[in-house]
Design a protein around this motif. Sequence first.
Motif, short mmCIF file in Angstrom:
data_model
loop_
_atom_site.label_atom_id
_atom_site.label_comp_id
_atom_site.label_asym_id
_atom_site.label_seq_id
_atom_site.Cartn_x
_atom_site.Cartn_y
_atom_site.Cartn_z
N ILE A 104 19.05 50.12 0.77
CA ILE A 104 17.67 50.37 0.39
C ILE A 104 17.52 50.31 -1.13
N ARG A 105 18.47 50.90 -1.87
CA ARG A 105 18.43 50.82 -3.33
C ARG A 105 18.51 49.36 -3.80
N GLU A 106 19.39 48.57 -3.16
CA GLU A 106 19.51 47.16 -3.53
C GLU A 106 18.20 46.42 -3.30
N ARG A 164 15.11 60.77 -6.68
CA ARG A 164 14.77 60.87 -5.26
C ARG A 164 13.29 60.57 -5.05
N THR A 165 13.00 59.81 -3.97
CA THR A 165 11.62 59.51 -3.60
C THR A 165 11.54 59.39 -2.09
#
Length: 89
Positions: A33-35, A5-6
């Motif tokens: 967002i991760r992609e 987590r950030t």
Amino acid sequence: MALKRTNVYADEEDLDLIKEAAKRLGVSEAELIREGIHRIALARRVWDEPFVTDEETFDLGGPITHDEVREAVSETFGSKEPRGRGHAA
């Protein structure tokens, strides 16, 4: 791959675009967002060793002429009439 987590600050307009895309694609905003993070991480990666050393070369066959390109395209797609050459229909 374990997730960590950030917190990230983002423009509201960008977040709205992500929200719309996630809804359209049927995925979570977090997945998009991760992609994006993954793509940037890979694009900015610095490799320990060069892909090709100074001693290695690739022979791509030399310069290609306009006629050779036209011939290759014609062989692949057929010789149809040219379309508009940059003019809108």
